[in-house]
Design an enzyme around this catalytic site. Structure first.
Site, PDB file in Angstrom:
ATOM      1  CE  LYS A  24      -1.182  -9.006  -8.284  1.00  0.00           C
ATOM      2  NZ  LYS A  24      -2.144  -7.933  -8.619  1.00  0.00           N
TER       3      LYS A  24
HETATM    4  O1  G3P Z   1      -3.455  -5.605 -10.775  1.00  0.00           O
HETATM    5  C1  G3P Z   1      -2.576  -6.146 -11.701  1.00  0.00           C
HETATM    6  C2  G3P Z   1      -2.671  -5.503 -13.056  1.00  0.00           C
HETATM    7  O2  G3P Z   1      -3.832  -5.965 -13.708  1.00  0.00           O
HETATM    8  C3  G3P Z   1      -2.687  -3.994 -13.018  1.00  0.00           C
HETATM    9  O3  G3P Z   1      -2.430  -3.559 -14.320  1.00  0.00           O
HETATM   10  O4  G3P Z   1      -1.604  -1.785 -15.849  1.00  0.00           O
HETATM   11  O5  G3P Z   1      -4.008  -1.803 -15.107  1.00  0.00           O
HETATM   12  O6  G3P Z   1      -2.223  -1.170 -13.463  1.00  0.00           O
HETATM   13  P1  G3P Z   1      -2.585  -1.996 -14.692  1.00  0.00           P
END
Ligand code: G3P
Length: 217
Positions: free
Chosen positions: A83
């Site tokens: 990633k």
């Molecule tokens: O890990 C990638 C993404 O899904 C994280 O999103 O906004 O939940 O931190 P968030």
């Protein structure tokens, strides 16, 4: 649609993976920090728990550093996907990884223009962050629709990995918008199974069945 878990909690992953419905896992530096464990250790364990892609994020901000970290991460297990952030340096690294046969997940995508560049760089996956756009007052799901149209216009192979998912509605909307995958927090994944009418209907079926006094076995 591929359904991934967005987690480093291996106990929860084991539980949900047992359903046979978990196609892969995504992690990020914040989730690694939350685990309190060495990154390579937790990534290796996760890779042993699922056969599908496991995203492990480089933390360098320059292409050379991302390449060094990504090659080390890719060596952990065959199902590691490296990633990298959707930055100029991240896309330079993505192009090199593509030529080396290392799968990539280009993350922190917030615009269709960024997603267009990720596809041109040869990203395996691009992660548009729906929830964070919503949090910012935008319509995060519109981005999925825009990227889907652009990728279909030019037959790009990059897969749209809907990320920053906040609810079951996000999952179904992303599926309707044409996302190839969604990465889902465990609590949201568990909520996908549930509907009050299912529970009510099952209760009624079992109550009526009990009155028959029968047994199937
Ligand atoms: O890990 C990638 C993404 O899904 C994280 O999103 O906004 O939940 O931190 P968030």
């Amino acid at each position: 649609m591929q359904l991934f878990l967005d987690t480093t909690d291996t106990a929860v992953l084991k539980d949900l993976a047992a359903t046979g419905l978990v196609d892969g896992v995504t992690t990020n530096p914040s989730l690694i920090a939350k685990s309190g464990r060495p990154m390579l250790e937790v990534i290796a364990e996760i890779c042993g728990l699922v056969e599908g892609p496991v995203s492990a994020e480089a933390v360098a901000t320059d292409a050379a550093g991302m390449l060094a970290e990504g090659r080390k991460l890719a060596a952990v297990a065959p199902n590691v996907v490296v990633k990298v952030p959707l930055t100029r340096e991240g896309l330079v690294a993505t192009g090199v990884f593509a030529r080396e046969g290392i799968q990539t997940n280009v993350t922190l995508c917030f615009s269709a223009a960024q997603a267009l560049l990720a596809a041109k760089a040869g990203a395996t996956y691009v992660s548009p962050f729906i929830g964070r756009l919503d949090d910012h007052g935008a319509q995060g799901m519109d981005l999925i629709t825009e990227i889907r149209a652009i990728y279909d216009n030019f037959d790009f192979d990059t897969e749209i990995l809907a990320a920053s998912i906040r609810s079951p509605a996000h999952v179904t909307s992303a599926a309707l918008a044409g996302a190839d995958c969604a990465t889902i927090p465990p609590d949201v994944f568990a909520a996908l199974f549930k509907h009050p009418l299912t529970e009510k209907g099952l209760e009624q079926f079992l109550s009526d069945w009990a009155k028959t006094g029968q047994s199937i076995l």
